[in-house]
Scaffold this active site. Structure first.
Site, PDB file in Angstrom:
ATOM      1  N   PHE A  20      69.481   8.947 -72.821  1.00  0.00           N
ATOM      2  CA  PHE A  20      69.218  10.296 -73.305  1.00  0.00           C
ATOM      3  C   PHE A  20      69.683  11.329 -72.294  1.00  0.00           C
ATOM      4  O   PHE A  20      69.816  11.032 -71.109  1.00  0.00           O
ATOM      5  CB  PHE A  20      67.719  10.469 -73.593  1.00  0.00           C
ATOM      6  CG  PHE A  20      67.255   9.592 -74.725  1.00  0.00           C
ATOM      7  CD1 PHE A  20      67.454   9.975 -76.036  1.00  0.00           C
ATOM      8  CD2 PHE A  20      66.649   8.375 -74.468  1.00  0.00           C
ATOM      9  CE1 PHE A  20      67.049   9.157 -77.087  1.00  0.00           C
ATOM     10  CE2 PHE A  20      66.236   7.547 -75.509  1.00  0.00           C
ATOM     11  CZ  PHE A  20      66.440   7.952 -76.819  1.00  0.00           C
ATOM     12  N   CYS A  21      69.892  12.539 -72.784  1.00  0.00           N
ATOM     13  CA  CYS A  21      70.342  13.669 -71.986  1.00  0.00           C
ATOM     14  C   CYS A  21      69.497  13.762 -70.714  1.00  0.00           C
ATOM     15  O   CYS A  21      68.266  13.648 -70.798  1.00  0.00           O
ATOM     16  CB  CYS A  21      70.209  14.939 -72.822  1.00  0.00           C
ATOM     17  SG  CYS A  21      70.848  16.410 -72.026  1.00  0.00           S
ATOM     18  N   PRO A  22      70.132  13.909 -69.564  1.00  0.00           N
ATOM     19  CA  PRO A  22      71.543  14.200 -69.307  1.00  0.00           C
ATOM     20  C   PRO A  22      72.389  12.969 -68.958  1.00  0.00           C
ATOM     21  O   PRO A  22      73.551  13.100 -68.604  1.00  0.00           O
ATOM     22  CB  PRO A  22      71.474  15.142 -68.112  1.00  0.00           C
ATOM     23  CG  PRO A  22      70.338  14.586 -67.293  1.00  0.00           C
ATOM     24  CD  PRO A  22      69.323  14.109 -68.334  1.00  0.00           C
ATOM     25  N   GLU A  23      71.812  11.774 -69.046  1.00  0.00           N
ATOM     26  CA  GLU A  23      72.519  10.573 -68.579  1.00  0.00           C
ATOM     27  C   GLU A  23      73.891  10.333 -69.215  1.00  0.00           C
ATOM     28  O   GLU A  23      74.851  10.046 -68.488  1.00  0.00           O
ATOM     29  CB  GLU A  23      71.642   9.334 -68.740  1.00  0.00           C
ATOM     30  CG  GLU A  23      70.488   9.285 -67.760  1.00  0.00           C
ATOM     31  CD  GLU A  23      69.616   8.073 -67.978  1.00  0.00           C
ATOM     32  OE1 GLU A  23      69.650   7.188 -67.102  1.00  0.00           O
ATOM     33  OE2 GLU A  23      68.924   8.021 -69.011  1.00  0.00           O
ATOM     34  N   ASP A  47      72.280   9.130 -78.481  1.00  0.00           N
ATOM     35  CA  ASP A  47      71.552  10.390 -78.314  1.00  0.00           C
ATOM     36  C   ASP A  47      72.220  11.476 -79.157  1.00  0.00           C
ATOM     37  O   ASP A  47      73.381  11.811 -78.916  1.00  0.00           O
ATOM     38  CB  ASP A  47      71.544  10.788 -76.840  1.00  0.00           C
ATOM     39  CG  ASP A  47      70.761  12.057 -76.556  1.00  0.00           C
ATOM     40  OD1 ASP A  47      70.233  12.675 -77.507  1.00  0.00           O
ATOM     41  OD2 ASP A  47      70.686  12.447 -75.380  1.00  0.00           O
TER      42      ASP A  47
END
Length: 84
Positions: A20-23, A47
């Site tokens: 999930f953000c920011p990954e 995501d």
């Protein structure tokens, strides 16, 4: 896009499934950095925020979003690294 997605030859693939953000964008940044100029990267993500973040990433850094596709909660992107 001039040719069908299935005919594209990718140089690298990034599997961001389950992240999930920011990954996903952080991993994308590193993966693109490792590609040669003009290289094609396929990104696989789950995501939904990548639908917004990845096109903006490409515009901001000058890379080409060659294609994008959504399939049952999986988002696919083909990104061509800008020429140096």
């Amino acid at each position: 896009m001039s040719e069908p997605i299935e005919n594209l030859t990718v140089d690298a693939e990034l599997d961001a499934v389950g992240l999930f953000c920011p990954e996903p964008v952080m991993m994308l940044h590193q993966k693109v950095r490792d590609l040669p100029a003009g290289g094609l990267l396929k990104v696989i993500a789950t995501d939904p925020s990548t639908r917004r973040d990845i096109p903006k990433f490409c515009v901001f850094l000058g890379h080409e979003l060659v294609a994008e596709q959504a399939e049952e909660g999986t988002f696919l992107y083909w990104i061509r690294k800008k020429s140096d």
